[in-house]
Design a protein around this motif. Structure first.
Motif, PDB file in Angstrom:
ATOM      1  N   CYS A   1       0.884  -1.250   0.076  1.00  0.00           N
ATOM      2  CA  CYS A   1       0.048   0.156   0.017  1.00  0.00           C
ATOM      3  C   CYS A   1       0.833   1.218   0.014  1.00  0.00           C
ATOM      4  CB  CYS A   1      -0.970   0.059   1.365  1.00  0.00           C
ATOM      5  SG  CYS A   1      -2.133  -1.268   1.121  1.00  0.00           S
TER       6      CYS A   1
ATOM      7  N   LEU B   1       1.045   4.197  -3.006  1.00  0.00           N
ATOM      8  CA  LEU B   1       0.757   5.445  -2.708  1.00  0.00           C
ATOM      9  C   LEU B   1       1.748   6.199  -3.089  1.00  0.00           C
ATOM     10  CD1 LEU B   1      -1.263   7.373  -1.285  1.00  0.00           C
ATOM     11  CD2 LEU B   1      -0.289   6.911   0.878  1.00  0.00           C
TER      12      LEU B   1
ATOM     13  N   LYS C   1       1.541   9.180  -6.007  1.00  0.00           N
ATOM     14  CA  LYS C   1       2.007  10.816  -5.386  1.00  0.00           C
ATOM     15  C   LYS C   1       2.993  11.289  -5.878  1.00  0.00           C
ATOM     16  CE  LYS C   1      -1.890  11.280  -2.955  1.00  0.00           C
ATOM     17  NZ  LYS C   1      -2.728  12.253  -3.229  1.00  0.00           N
TER      18      LYS C   1
END
Length: 83
Positions: free
Chosen positions: A11, A15, A19
């Motif tokens: 995860c 992420l 980003k």
């Protein structure tokens, strides 16, 4: 408890990837897929070894980096041949 750490790492990686804002050119997308397969090969090999109670972190980490090095070699070789 063993599954929590890899899921958190997955995860966090997804992420960070979303980003980061890094955009790859379309011509490099095929190489990205091969890189993902190289990583999945190592991860699934580690899962299999863990299920057989033969997992060794040293072998897992060295295999991961060797797969990565081989991928980078083929990637740069492929990019040089395209020009």
């Amino acid at each position: 408890m063993k599954i929590i750490v890899p899921v958190i790492g997955l995860c966090a990686g997804i992420l960070l990837g979303i980003k980061s804002g890094i955009v790859l050119p379309y011509a490099m997308m095929a190489y990205g897929g091969v890189g993902i397969l190289a990583c999945l090969d190592t991860v699934l090999g580690g899962v299999r070894a863990d299920m057989e109670h033969q997992f060794q972190m040293r072998i897992f980490v060295s295999g991961f980096f060797i797969n990565g090095i081989i991928f980078v070699y083929y990637f740069t070789r492929g990019c040089l041949n395209c020009q």
